[in-house]
Design a protein around this motif. Sequence first.
Motif, PDB file in Angstrom:
ATOM      1  N   SER A 131       0.846  -1.195   0.000  1.00  0.00           N
ATOM      2  CA  SER A 131       0.000   0.000   0.000  1.00  0.00           C
ATOM      3  C   SER A 131       0.884   1.249   0.000  1.00  0.00           C
ATOM      4  CB  SER A 131      -0.905  -0.030   1.237  1.00  0.00           C
ATOM      5  OG  SER A 131      -1.580   1.191   1.351  1.00  0.00           O
ATOM      6  N   PRO A 132       1.273   1.697  -1.195  1.00  0.00           N
ATOM      7  CA  PRO A 132       2.179   2.849  -1.287  1.00  0.00           C
ATOM      8  C   PRO A 132       1.588   4.117  -0.673  1.00  0.00           C
ATOM      9  CG  PRO A 132       2.055   1.690  -3.389  1.00  0.00           C
ATOM     10  CD  PRO A 132       0.994   1.099  -2.507  1.00  0.00           C
ATOM     11  N   GLU A 133       0.259   4.163  -0.486  1.00  0.00           N
ATOM     12  CA  GLU A 133      -0.360   5.363   0.107  1.00  0.00           C
ATOM     13  C   GLU A 133      -0.258   5.344   1.632  1.00  0.00           C
ATOM     14  OE1 GLU A 133      -2.308   3.291  -1.939  1.00  0.00           O
ATOM     15  OE2 GLU A 133      -1.509   4.405  -3.668  1.00  0.00           O
ATOM     16  N   SER A 134       0.029   4.193   2.214  1.00  0.00           N
ATOM     17  CA  SER A 134       0.090   4.109   3.676  1.00  0.00           C
ATOM     18  C   SER A 134       1.369   4.738   4.192  1.00  0.00           C
ATOM     19  CB  SER A 134       0.077   2.639   4.131  1.00  0.00           C
ATOM     20  OG  SER A 134      -1.083   2.020   3.676  1.00  0.00           O
ATOM     21  N   CYS A 135       1.317   5.143   5.457  1.00  0.00           N
ATOM     22  CA  CYS A 135       2.526   5.685   6.086  1.00  0.00           C
ATOM     23  C   CYS A 135       3.026   4.619   7.076  1.00  0.00           C
ATOM     24  CB  CYS A 135       2.164   6.973   6.807  1.00  0.00           C
ATOM     25  SG  CYS A 135       3.520   7.562   7.815  1.00  0.00           S
ATOM     26  N   ILE A 136       4.260   4.189   6.894  1.00  0.00           N
ATOM     27  CA  ILE A 136       4.794   3.128   7.757  1.00  0.00           C
ATOM     28  C   ILE A 136       5.927   3.691   8.601  1.00  0.00           C
ATOM     29  CG2 ILE A 136       5.968   0.865   7.757  1.00  0.00           C
ATOM     30  CD1 ILE A 136       4.381   1.032   4.757  1.00  0.00           C
ATOM     31  N   VAL A 137       5.789   3.534   9.911  1.00  0.00           N
ATOM     32  CA  VAL A 137       6.850   3.943  10.835  1.00  0.00           C
ATOM     33  C   VAL A 137       7.393   2.662  11.441  1.00  0.00           C
ATOM     34  CG1 VAL A 137       7.335   5.137  12.999  1.00  0.00           C
ATOM     35  CG2 VAL A 137       5.789   6.172  11.332  1.00  0.00           C
ATOM     36  N   THR A 138       8.708   2.489  11.372  1.00  0.00           N
ATOM     37  CA  THR A 138       9.309   1.253  11.870  1.00  0.00           C
ATOM     38  C   THR A 138      10.460   1.601  12.822  1.00  0.00           C
ATOM     39  OG1 THR A 138      10.377  -0.817  11.189  1.00  0.00           O
ATOM     40  CG2 THR A 138      10.671   1.033   9.690  1.00  0.00           C
ATOM     41  N   ILE A 139      10.510   0.898  13.946  1.00  0.00           N
ATOM     42  CA  ILE A 139      11.501   1.239  14.994  1.00  0.00           C
ATOM     43  C   ILE A 139      12.560   0.145  15.081  1.00  0.00           C
ATOM     44  CG2 ILE A 139      11.823   1.953  17.399  1.00  0.00           C
ATOM     45  CD1 ILE A 139       8.828   2.493  17.602  1.00  0.00           C
ATOM     46  N   ASP A 170      12.326   3.533  24.655  1.00  0.00           N
ATOM     47  CA  ASP A 170      12.467   5.001  24.598  1.00  0.00           C
ATOM     48  C   ASP A 170      11.634   5.620  23.483  1.00  0.00           C
ATOM     49  OD1 ASP A 170      14.419   4.686  26.523  1.00  0.00           O
ATOM     50  OD2 ASP A 170      16.015   4.495  25.017  1.00  0.00           O
ATOM     51  N   LYS A 171      11.406   4.869  22.406  1.00  0.00           N
ATOM     52  CA  LYS A 171      10.858   5.488  21.184  1.00  0.00           C
ATOM     53  C   LYS A 171       9.384   5.200  20.915  1.00  0.00           C
ATOM     54  CE  LYS A 171      14.793   7.289  19.972  1.00  0.00           C
ATOM     55  NZ  LYS A 171      15.004   8.728  19.842  1.00  0.00           N
ATOM     56  N   LEU A 172       8.859   4.135  21.520  1.00  0.00           N
ATOM     57  CA  LEU A 172       7.491   3.735  21.163  1.00  0.00           C
ATOM     58  C   LEU A 172       6.453   4.800  21.517  1.00  0.00           C
ATOM     59  CD1 LEU A 172       5.456   1.678  20.105  1.00  0.00           C
ATOM     60  CD2 LEU A 172       5.527   0.513  22.316  1.00  0.00           C
ATOM     61  N   ALA A 173       6.537   5.321  22.733  1.00  0.00           N
ATOM     62  CA  ALA A 173       5.522   6.297  23.174  1.00  0.00           C
ATOM     63  C   ALA A 173       5.505   7.501  22.225  1.00  0.00           C
ATOM     64  CB  ALA A 173       5.813   6.732  24.603  1.00  0.00           C
ATOM     65  N   GLY A 174       6.674   8.021  21.891  1.00  0.00           N
ATOM     66  CA  GLY A 174       6.770   9.195  21.006  1.00  0.00           C
ATOM     67  C   GLY A 174       6.223   8.877  19.623  1.00  0.00           C
ATOM     68  N   ALA A 175       6.562   7.686  19.113  1.00  0.00           N
ATOM     69  CA  ALA A 175       6.087   7.301  17.775  1.00  0.00           C
ATOM     70  C   ALA A 175       4.563   7.243  17.765  1.00  0.00           C
ATOM     71  CB  ALA A 175       6.667   5.943  17.381  1.00  0.00           C
TER      72      ALA A 175
END
Length: 264
Positions: A131-139, A170-175
């Motif tokens: 899904s090229p329209e989706s926004c994917i954030v990966t930690i 450290d990063k999950l809450a902010g993401a």
Amino acid sequence: MSRQVDIIVGFLKYSLRSQSKYRIHSPFVFDFYKNVLKDTHSYPQYRTINRLRKELENVSRFIKRKDLGARSKDFPGDQRFVRVRDIVHRASVSQKKGELLFRLVKRYTPGNILELGTSLGISSIYLGLASPESCIVTIEGCIDSANVAQENFDRAGLKNVHIITGNFEDKLAGALDEMPAPDLVFFDGNHKMKPTLAYFEECLQHIHPGTVFVFDDIHWSRGMEEAWKVICRHPKVKVTIDIYQMGFVFFREELSKEDFILRF
Ligand SMILES: C[S@@+](CC[C@H](N)C(=O)[O-])C[C@H]1O[C@@H](n2cnc3c(N)ncnc32)[C@H](O)[C@@H]1O
């Protein structure tokens, strides 16, 4: 040794309990079975990822591995430097599971996807190409792995995947705070009971009824089996689907609370 016994016992239990399609009475779960689990169409994007995976399997360059998560034991001894090709073999999602993730995204088109555990980015590429329209954030906590992942996203022409480097702790809450409510969360790092449940609880604060959670390796250890049981029993959880190698969690209000075990 005891982990191997646990895995064998877990697999036997799964095989005995798994349901055939004729016993799936829920239309939602039947749709998942037919259009996600058993869709055998060969999507052209699969070829792009297979090609990239093959190339990575030949990369003998070493990268510095930061020792994170339960599966760090997959790298024996005090291996601080690991070949890229060995990470692909030991840590990346298999072709079968990756293609399943791809179909999941194709079917439900989640706009906002969060992934815990990028490694070299193979699973993120399945998500991103579906899904090229989706926004994917990966930690990802290992900086060298994250750098290789970014190279892979560039090679796959993906512009919709964004890596956050650092510990999940450290990063999950902010993401989560920075993204709109996640539509899909893929938990694929630190496969231990306590951290898995902590990430689950944290993500739970941000969901909407249509959100889907996917947990990798739910039968990988006694701790992960326990974590999966707790997740299945959670009052917010409606339907769970155990395909042995992964567990899917749905929160849709119209569904009755039920746990399915399906063959993959
Ligand atoms: C199984 S690999 C992910 C594989 C990837 N999803 C794929 O299929 O291509 C798990 C990754 O999670 C990372 N990880 C584990 N525990 C972590 C933590 N607490 N914080 C950040 N990253 C972590 C590891 O460094 C590893 O690269």
